[in-house]
Design a protein around this motif. Structure first.
Motif, PDB file in Angstrom:
ATOM      1  N   GLU A  17      14.570  33.760 -46.984  1.00 57.96           N
ATOM      2  CA  GLU A  17      14.109  35.123 -46.701  1.00 57.96           C
ATOM      3  C   GLU A  17      13.640  35.254 -45.257  1.00 57.96           C
ATOM      4  O   GLU A  17      13.081  34.322 -44.676  1.00 57.96           O
ATOM      5  CB  GLU A  17      12.970  35.486 -47.656  1.00 57.96           C
ATOM      6  CG  GLU A  17      12.539  36.935 -47.587  1.00 57.96           C
ATOM      7  CD  GLU A  17      11.495  37.268 -48.646  1.00 57.96           C
ATOM      8  OE1 GLU A  17      11.194  38.461 -48.813  1.00 57.96           O
ATOM      9  OE2 GLU A  17      10.991  36.334 -49.295  1.00 57.96           O
TER      10      GLU A  17
ATOM     11  N   THR B 247      18.991  35.380 -59.052  1.00 62.96           N
ATOM     12  CA  THR B 247      18.988  36.623 -58.286  1.00 62.96           C
ATOM     13  C   THR B 247      17.573  36.976 -57.831  1.00 62.96           C
ATOM     14  O   THR B 247      16.613  36.818 -58.583  1.00 62.96           O
ATOM     15  CB  THR B 247      19.555  37.782 -59.132  1.00 62.96           C
ATOM     16  OG1 THR B 247      20.905  37.463 -59.513  1.00 62.96           O
ATOM     17  CG2 THR B 247      19.557  39.083 -58.346  1.00 62.96           C
TER      18      THR B 247
ATOM     19  N   SER C  71      22.319  37.107 -54.834  1.00 67.74           N
ATOM     20  CA  SER C  71      22.528  36.133 -55.908  1.00 67.74           C
ATOM     21  C   SER C  71      23.173  34.890 -55.321  1.00 67.74           C
ATOM     22  O   SER C  71      24.029  34.984 -54.431  1.00 67.74           O
ATOM     23  CB  SER C  71      23.424  36.710 -57.011  1.00 67.74           C
ATOM     24  OG  SER C  71      22.828  37.836 -57.607  1.00 67.74           O
TER      25      SER C  71
ATOM     26  N   ARG D 128      25.731  39.734 -52.122  1.00 63.53           N
ATOM     27  CA  ARG D 128      24.645  40.620 -51.730  1.00 63.53           C
ATOM     28  C   ARG D 128      25.000  42.048 -52.129  1.00 63.53           C
ATOM     29  O   ARG D 128      26.144  42.491 -51.966  1.00 63.53           O
ATOM     30  CB  ARG D 128      24.427  40.543 -50.223  1.00 63.53           C
ATOM     31  CG  ARG D 128      23.227  41.304 -49.712  1.00 63.53           C
ATOM     32  CD  ARG D 128      23.299  41.538 -48.206  1.00 63.53           C
ATOM     33  NE  ARG D 128      23.693  40.361 -47.478  1.00 63.53           N
ATOM     34  CZ  ARG D 128      22.877  39.401 -47.093  1.00 63.53           C
ATOM     35  NH1 ARG D 128      21.600  39.494 -47.391  1.00 63.53           N
ATOM     36  NH2 ARG D 128      23.314  38.355 -46.412  1.00 63.53           N
ATOM     37  N   ASP D 129      24.023  42.776 -52.631  1.00 62.21           N
ATOM     38  CA  ASP D 129      24.200  44.188 -52.986  1.00 62.21           C
ATOM     39  C   ASP D 129      23.093  44.969 -52.284  1.00 62.21           C
ATOM     40  O   ASP D 129      21.905  44.730 -52.532  1.00 62.21           O
ATOM     41  CB  ASP D 129      24.121  44.373 -54.500  1.00 62.21           C
ATOM     42  CG  ASP D 129      24.418  45.810 -54.917  1.00 62.21           C
ATOM     43  OD1 ASP D 129      24.916  46.581 -54.072  1.00 62.21           O
ATOM     44  OD2 ASP D 129      24.140  46.160 -56.077  1.00 62.21           O
ATOM     45  N   THR D 130      23.475  45.877 -51.373  1.00 62.88           N
ATOM     46  CA  THR D 130      22.500  46.629 -50.576  1.00 62.88           C
ATOM     47  C   THR D 130      22.688  48.122 -50.795  1.00 62.88           C
ATOM     48  O   THR D 130      23.811  48.631 -50.739  1.00 62.88           O
ATOM     49  CB  THR D 130      22.643  46.308 -49.081  1.00 62.88           C
ATOM     50  OG1 THR D 130      22.459  44.908 -48.872  1.00 62.88           O
ATOM     51  CG2 THR D 130      21.615  47.074 -48.259  1.00 62.88           C
TER      52      THR D 130
ATOM     53  N   ASP E 279      17.100  48.900 -50.526  1.00 61.84           N
ATOM     54  CA  ASP E 279      16.949  47.904 -51.584  1.00 61.84           C
ATOM     55  C   ASP E 279      18.083  46.892 -51.455  1.00 61.84           C
ATOM     56  O   ASP E 279      19.254  47.272 -51.347  1.00 61.84           O
ATOM     57  CB  ASP E 279      17.025  48.559 -52.971  1.00 61.84           C
ATOM     58  CG  ASP E 279      15.841  49.479 -53.240  1.00 61.84           C
ATOM     59  OD1 ASP E 279      14.712  49.064 -52.945  1.00 61.84           O
ATOM     60  OD2 ASP E 279      16.064  50.604 -53.734  1.00 61.84           O
ATOM     61  N   SER E 280      17.736  45.615 -51.438  1.00 62.30           N
ATOM     62  CA  SER E 280      18.747  44.569 -51.339  1.00 62.30           C
ATOM     63  C   SER E 280      18.562  43.549 -52.457  1.00 62.30           C
ATOM     64  O   SER E 280      17.440  43.254 -52.873  1.00 62.30           O
ATOM     65  CB  SER E 280      18.685  43.868 -49.978  1.00 62.30           C
ATOM     66  OG  SER E 280      17.409  43.288 -49.766  1.00 62.30           O
ATOM     67  N   GLU E 281      19.671  43.038 -52.925  1.00 61.51           N
ATOM     68  CA  GLU E 281      19.679  42.034 -53.991  1.00 61.51           C
ATOM     69  C   GLU E 281      20.656  40.933 -53.597  1.00 61.51           C
ATOM     70  O   GLU E 281      21.771  41.212 -53.162  1.00 61.51           O
ATOM     71  CB  GLU E 281      20.114  42.678 -55.306  1.00 61.51           C
ATOM     72  CG  GLU E 281      20.212  41.709 -56.471  1.00 61.51           C
ATOM     73  CD  GLU E 281      20.690  42.400 -57.740  1.00 61.51           C
ATOM     74  OE1 GLU E 281      19.865  42.992 -58.452  1.00 61.51           O
ATOM     75  OE2 GLU E 281      21.910  42.354 -58.001  1.00 61.51           O
TER      76      GLU E 281
ATOM     77  N   ASN F 274      15.283  40.075 -55.349  1.00 63.34           N
ATOM     78  CA  ASN F 274      15.340  41.450 -54.858  1.00 63.34           C
ATOM     79  C   ASN F 274      14.299  41.690 -53.773  1.00 63.34           C
ATOM     80  O   ASN F 274      13.260  41.036 -53.740  1.00 63.34           O
ATOM     81  CB  ASN F 274      15.104  42.443 -56.001  1.00 63.34           C
ATOM     82  CG  ASN F 274      16.149  42.351 -57.088  1.00 63.34           C
ATOM     83  OD1 ASN F 274      17.217  42.920 -56.987  1.00 63.34           O
ATOM     84  ND2 ASN F 274      15.830  41.600 -58.150  1.00 63.34           N
ATOM     85  N   LYS F 275      14.598  42.673 -52.897  1.00 65.08           N
ATOM     86  CA  LYS F 275      13.675  43.041 -51.821  1.00 65.08           C
ATOM     87  C   LYS F 275      13.814  44.539 -51.562  1.00 65.08           C
ATOM     88  O   LYS F 275      14.930  45.057 -51.474  1.00 65.08           O
ATOM     89  CB  LYS F 275      14.006  42.257 -50.540  1.00 65.08           C
ATOM     90  CG  LYS F 275      12.978  42.380 -49.421  1.00 65.08           C
ATOM     91  CD  LYS F 275      13.412  41.548 -48.237  1.00 65.08           C
ATOM     92  CE  LYS F 275      12.360  41.517 -47.136  1.00 65.08           C
ATOM     93  NZ  LYS F 275      11.205  40.684 -47.526  1.00 65.08           N
ATOM     94  N   SER F 276      12.675  45.240 -51.455  1.00 65.55           N
ATOM     95  CA  SER F 276      12.671  46.677 -51.194  1.00 65.55           C
ATOM     96  C   SER F 276      11.851  46.954 -49.938  1.00 65.55           C
ATOM     97  O   SER F 276      10.754  46.393 -49.769  1.00 65.55           O
ATOM     98  CB  SER F 276      12.080  47.436 -52.388  1.00 65.55           C
ATOM     99  OG  SER F 276      12.150  48.823 -52.188  1.00 65.55           O
TER     100      SER F 276
END
Length: 325
Positions: A206, A147, A71, A36-38, A67-69, A149-151
């Motif tokens: 999600e 991957t 994978s 996860r990348d936030t 913003d979160s990503e 993404n969510k904003s």
């Protein structure tokens, strides 16, 4: 490797323990990255105003953007995009139209007879491991990393009214709104993959934001020249879409998911006291009381433990749940 006929059972299934080849399976499986990348940014501001003697009001607000990503593994079964007949013709041996999570091994005999299995077919991504589907009578399910993404944006305000009749007494009342952002659950993706039903939408992993309104009344007092301090607060928290962890059945596998309960409430009371008995001795204590309740939360129980924990109010057949029409 053992020959296939050495492991066959007369019923067409394997009679060999899979644990004997666990090391080979682990070595052959390339593994799949989950991460996860936030990125979170926020701006905060506050304003204090004394409108009467002993009376103050404070207004606060925080604006946030996140913003979160995420994978994780997305399963790629042999039968994807094929009819049952086409999958059989293609030699697919995974259970048809059943999603199996990453790291799962399918045994020979689980979906077809071992004595008719095609030893020459291979799992995509495992062609260089020098063994076909049933060279060991089992094989891992293929997957690839995908991957999503969510904003999100939200505002969290707070108002506090304070009354100080003396230097030793302070009373206050406050109201605030808060939000816990939604996102993607790595617990779920580790069990089912990031897109269990292979539709390109990660709705299974999600979850939506959790929102809360908080009302609080409290006070602080000091005595004995500041040696005794007492604080107390009564509060009420009203949750909307509270994030909870439950178990769900997805594609024939039960695993943890994060879902949003429609409503929940918390009443609470907190008391704290400290007394400086001497220059070297301070006594302190605290008490917290909570009364919590889900006001609106309907979920499907998948095991006896969940039914025993909350009490059974309604039974729903799983087939009806899968086909609500």
């Amino acid at each position: 490797f053992f020959l296939l006929n050495a492991l066959q059972h007369e019923c067409g299934r394997t009679s060999a323990p899979a644990r004997d080849w666990a090391a080979e399976t682990f070595e052959a499986n390339p593994g799949y990255f989950s991460g996860r990348d936030t990125e979170h940014r926020s701006v905060y501001g506050s304003l204090d105003y004394r409108f009467l003697q002993h009376w103050d009001i404070r207004a606060e607000v925080r604006y946030s953007h996140e913003d979160s990503e995420v994978s994780g593994p997305r399963m790629t079964p042999c039968w994807e995009g094929l009819s049952r007949f086409e999958a059989t013709q293609a030699g697919c041996l995974e259970p048809y139209d059943v999603i199996i999570g990453p790291g799962t091994v399918v045994l020979c005999g689980q979906t077809g007879r071992c004595d008719t299995a095609d030893q020459s077919s291979t799992v995509p991504g495992y062609e260089n491991n020098d063994w076909g589907w049933w060279a060991n009578n089992f094989a891992p399910i293929a997957a690839r990393t995908e991957t999503f993404n969510k904003s999100q944006y939200w505002t969290a305000p707070k108002l506090t009214l304070t009354y100080k009749p003396t230097d030793a007494i302070m009373l206050y009342g406050s109201w605030a709104k808060a939000e816990k952002p939604g996102g993607f659950s790595l617990l779920t993706s580790g069990t089912f993959g990031v897109d269990p039903n292979l539709d390109g939408v990660p709705d299974e992993i999600e979850f939506e934001p959790e929102k809360m309104s908080v009302w609080e009344l409290g006070g602080k007092t000091a005595g004995w020249d500041g040696g005794l301090l007492i604080t107390g607060a009564l509060f009420f928290q009203d949750f909307t879409d509270k994030q909870v962890r439950v178990s769900e059945l997805i594609g024939g596998t039960i695993g943890p998911v994060i879902r949003n309960a429609a409503g929940a409430e918390v009443w609470g009371l907190e008391l704290d006291a400290s007394w400086a008995a001497t220059e070297r001795l301070t006594l302190a204590g605290g008490l917290t009381w909570l009364d919590t309740e889900y006001t609106d939360f309907v979920t499907t129980a998948n095991n006896a433990r969940e039914i025993a924990a909350v009490g059974c109010e309604r039974l729903t057949d799983i087939e009806d749940k899968k086909n609500p029409g």
